[in-house]
Design an enzyme around this catalytic site. Structure first.
Site, PDB file in Angstrom:
ATOM      1  N   LYS A  81       0.903  -1.188   0.097  1.00 32.04           N
ATOM      2  CA  LYS A  81       0.015  -0.068  -0.094  1.00 32.04           C
ATOM      3  C   LYS A  81       0.887   1.043   0.054  1.00 32.04           C
ATOM      4  O   LYS A  81       2.062   1.009   0.287  1.00 32.04           O
ATOM      5  CB  LYS A  81      -0.816   0.139   1.308  1.00 32.04           C
ATOM      6  CG  LYS A  81      -2.227   0.722   1.198  1.00 32.04           C
ATOM      7  CD  LYS A  81      -3.374   0.073   0.615  1.00 32.04           C
ATOM      8  CE  LYS A  81      -4.594   1.095   0.536  1.00 32.04           C
ATOM      9  NZ  LYS A  81      -5.513   0.368   0.008  1.00 32.04           N
ATOM     10  N   GLY A 183     -24.495   3.341   3.587  1.00 35.86           N
ATOM     11  CA  GLY A 183     -23.693   3.803   2.510  1.00 35.86           C
ATOM     12  C   GLY A 183     -24.270   3.472   1.077  1.00 35.86           C
ATOM     13  O   GLY A 183     -24.276   2.183   0.876  1.00 35.86           O
ATOM     14  N   GLY A 185     -23.019   4.433  -2.050  1.00 33.26           N
ATOM     15  CA  GLY A 185     -22.236   5.087  -3.086  1.00 33.26           C
ATOM     16  C   GLY A 185     -21.857   3.885  -4.008  1.00 33.26           C
ATOM     17  O   GLY A 185     -22.722   3.167  -4.342  1.00 33.26           O
ATOM     18  N   VAL A 187     -19.925   1.232  -4.190  1.00 33.72           N
ATOM     19  CA  VAL A 187     -20.097  -0.352  -3.442  1.00 33.72           C
ATOM     20  C   VAL A 187     -21.420  -0.478  -3.007  1.00 33.72           C
ATOM     21  O   VAL A 187     -22.286  -1.331  -3.375  1.00 33.72           O
ATOM     22  CB  VAL A 187     -19.191  -0.572  -2.517  1.00 33.72           C
ATOM     23  CG1 VAL A 187     -19.429  -2.074  -1.957  1.00 33.72           C
ATOM     24  CG2 VAL A 187     -17.751  -0.575  -3.163  1.00 33.72           C
TER      25      VAL A 187
HETATM   26  P1  NAD Z   1     -18.126   5.815  -2.146  1.00 39.17           P
HETATM   27  O1  NAD Z   1     -17.246   7.181  -1.679  1.00 39.17           O
HETATM   28  O2  NAD Z   1     -18.618   5.603  -3.738  1.00 39.17           O
HETATM   29  O3  NAD Z   1     -19.285   5.564  -1.279  1.00 39.17           O
HETATM   30  C1  NAD Z   1     -19.246   5.756   0.081  1.00 39.17           C
HETATM   31  C2  NAD Z   1     -20.689   6.235   0.494  1.00 39.17           C
HETATM   32  O4  NAD Z   1     -20.953   6.305   1.973  1.00 39.17           O
HETATM   33  C3  NAD Z   1     -20.953   7.898   0.212  1.00 39.17           C
HETATM   34  O5  NAD Z   1     -22.298   7.753  -0.531  1.00 39.17           O
HETATM   35  C4  NAD Z   1     -20.965   8.388   1.382  1.00 39.17           C
HETATM   36  O6  NAD Z   1     -21.808   9.517   1.615  1.00 39.17           O
HETATM   37  C5  NAD Z   1     -21.395   7.399   2.392  1.00 39.17           C
HETATM   38  N1  NAD Z   1     -20.745   7.465   3.897  1.00 39.17           N
HETATM   39  C6  NAD Z   1     -19.826   8.062   4.447  1.00 39.17           C
HETATM   40  N2  NAD Z   1     -20.057   8.096   5.676  1.00 39.17           N
HETATM   41  C7  NAD Z   1     -21.267   7.642   5.988  1.00 39.17           C
HETATM   42  C8  NAD Z   1     -22.061   7.102   7.256  1.00 39.17           C
HETATM   43  N3  NAD Z   1     -21.495   7.802   8.571  1.00 39.17           N
HETATM   44  N4  NAD Z   1     -23.311   6.746   7.172  1.00 39.17           N
HETATM   45  C9  NAD Z   1     -23.662   6.370   6.151  1.00 39.17           C
HETATM   46  N5  NAD Z   1     -23.186   6.700   4.873  1.00 39.17           N
HETATM   47  C10 NAD Z   1     -21.880   7.302   4.750  1.00 39.17           C
HETATM   48  O7  NAD Z   1     -17.152   4.809  -1.790  1.00 39.17           O
HETATM   49  P2  NAD Z   1     -17.134   2.975  -2.284  1.00 39.17           P
HETATM   50  O8  NAD Z   1     -16.076   2.748  -3.207  1.00 39.17           O
HETATM   51  O9  NAD Z   1     -18.529   2.685  -2.486  1.00 39.17           O
HETATM   52  O10 NAD Z   1     -16.381   2.360  -0.864  1.00 39.17           O
HETATM   53  C11 NAD Z   1     -17.308   2.106   0.273  1.00 39.17           C
HETATM   54  C12 NAD Z   1     -16.251   1.120   1.275  1.00 39.17           C
HETATM   55  O11 NAD Z   1     -16.254  -0.052   0.672  1.00 39.17           O
HETATM   56  C13 NAD Z   1     -15.319   2.169   1.790  1.00 39.17           C
HETATM   57  O12 NAD Z   1     -15.041   1.507   3.057  1.00 39.17           O
HETATM   58  C14 NAD Z   1     -13.978   1.394   0.783  1.00 39.17           C
HETATM   59  O13 NAD Z   1     -13.029   1.479   1.639  1.00 39.17           O
HETATM   60  C15 NAD Z   1     -14.474  -0.071   0.729  1.00 39.17           C
HETATM   61  N6  NAD Z   1     -14.270  -0.771  -0.351  1.00 39.17           N
HETATM   62  C16 NAD Z   1     -14.378  -0.335  -1.747  1.00 39.17           C
HETATM   63  C17 NAD Z   1     -13.981  -1.191  -2.833  1.00 39.17           C
HETATM   64  C18 NAD Z   1     -14.189  -0.438  -4.191  1.00 39.17           C
HETATM   65  O14 NAD Z   1     -14.040  -1.211  -5.110  1.00 39.17           O
HETATM   66  N7  NAD Z   1     -14.832   0.675  -4.329  1.00 39.17           N
HETATM   67  C19 NAD Z   1     -13.300  -2.234  -2.528  1.00 39.17           C
HETATM   68  C20 NAD Z   1     -13.010  -2.632  -1.405  1.00 39.17           C
HETATM   69  C21 NAD Z   1     -13.419  -1.882  -0.310  1.00 39.17           C
END
Ligand code: NAD
Length: 355
Positions: A81, A183, A185, A187
């Protein structure tokens, strides 16, 4: 002051490189935890840390996490990382990205980078001008691997939720199964859409309330406030926003049979895995269920090294192995009484030659 290599987070990292480039102002840490299974692969985080020790801690924990995640995903990749220490204004310049690319290149492939928080696909394209040890680049052709890993992460989580529902609730369909998604977003939104197709009942929350409400409208679910989602009575709580939500308070609030979602580092501290188990809640270890994204990124990288474009079918076939890995963990946990998170850690440690 204790040296960082005496801290538990160091965990015998193979390489920790501090990079400073005066001309561009880049300060970065590149950490490779293990290359037992292949080059250390994991994204680059661009973040402002009030305390630089926090940056080191993040780099080390995330890098070890990638060793475990890549091993459990069956990838021929080790764990690494990088963290770029942003200033308070989060100034990011092409010169910084170029210097970062040079630093990655100087490691000769021991570390392979991709996007993480604060780093976009366009940033990776800039880094790729200086080094070939990059993944998460734009899709180059119809049906080829690459691009946004979010949909692959969501697909793996959806399959993991199905497996958890079968294991814990004895149901082979998601019809009518109530899932509370934290959340919405990349994912969480993707997971919700896949669940809706199977007739699951959805309760959705996001700190962006409009985002959650729109998705609830689209999918026929219900939106609730972000502070209410963890206590929602449901079958499955799916955390897809923040890490460390499973602390004493969070676990006490849960009213579900299963926790299965994509957020990284969901357990606030290691003992919280045991606390979930003590409440009779089935837990899908985060780095096992959320490996779809790294599977996509690694497939793209490995194919490019062979001079070809990886293909989405290859990625999906690997993502479809996630439920089997979860089942193996739960069976072991059921028969030994050791919590699922500890079973997963032991399996991962064995795979990277540290068991
Ligand atoms: P993203 O930024 O697209 O979505 C995250 C969402 O969570 C946003 O809509 C944000 O407003 C919301 N959020 C933040 N704090 C919050 C809270 N306290 N309560 C409710 N909602 C809240 O991010 P993502 O890519 O969807 O990633 C989400 C999680 O999954 C992260 O922890 C990330 O590390 C993990 N992750 C993502 C991937 C990937 O491929 N994108 C892979 C492995 C792990």
């Amino acid at each position: 002051m204790t040296a960082f290599w005496a801290e538990p987070d160091f965990d015998a990292h193979e390489l920790v490189q501090l990079v400073h480039d005066r001309a561009s102002g880049l300060t970065a840490i590149i950490a490779v935890h293990s290359s037992h299974l292949g080059p250390g692969a994991g994204g680059t985080r661009f973040w402002h840390y009030a305390d630089p020790a926090g940056a080191m801690r993040d780099a080390l924990r995330l890098s070890r996490g990638m060793s475990y995640k890549n091993a459990m995903a069956g990838l021929p990749m080790g764990g690494g990382k990088a963290v770029i220490l942003a200033d308070a204004n989060r100034t990011k310049t092409p010169e910084m990205l170029a210097a970062f690319g040079d630093a990655v290149d100087a490691l000769g492939g021991r570390y392979v980078t991709a996007e993480d928080v604060g780093i976009s696909e366009a940033d990776m394209v800039a880094v790729a001008k200086r080094t070939a040890h990059v993944s998460g680049l734009p899709v180059e052709g119809e049906g080829s691997a690459g691009g946004d890993p979010g949909p692959f992460t969501a697909y793996g989580i959806y399959l993991g939720i199905k497996a958890a529902v079968a294991h814990k609730l004895g149901k082979d369909s998601l019809a009518g199964v109530h899932v509370a998604v934290q959340g919405t977003g990349s994912v969480g939104g993707g997971v919700a859409r896949l669940l809706a197709r199977d007739g699951a009942r959805l309760t959705l929350a996001d700190i962006d309330a409009v985002r959650a409400a729109r998705l609830a409208d689209e999918l026929g679910g219900v939106a609730v406030g972000a502070d209410a989602i963890m206590a929602t009575p449901c079958d499955v709580f799916s955390p897809n926003a923040l890490g460390a939500i499973l602390d004493d308070r969070g676990i006490a609030a849960l009213d579900c049979a299963i926790v299965a979602g994509g957020a990284n580092n969901q357990l606030a501290r290691p003992e919280h895995g045991g606390k979930l188990a003590a409440r009779g809640i089935l837990y899908a270890p985060d780095y096992v269920i959320n490996a779809g994204g790294i599977i996509s990124v690694a497939t793209e990288y490995l194919a490019r090294r062979e001079g070809r474009l990886g293909d989405v079918a290859e990625v999906n076939a690997l993502v479809e192995k996630i439920p089997g890995r979860l089942e193996a963990i739960w069976h072991d946990s059921d028969s030994t009484g050791v919590s699922a998170d500890v079973v997963a850690d032991r399996m991962a440690q064995k795979l990277i030659g540290r068991g």
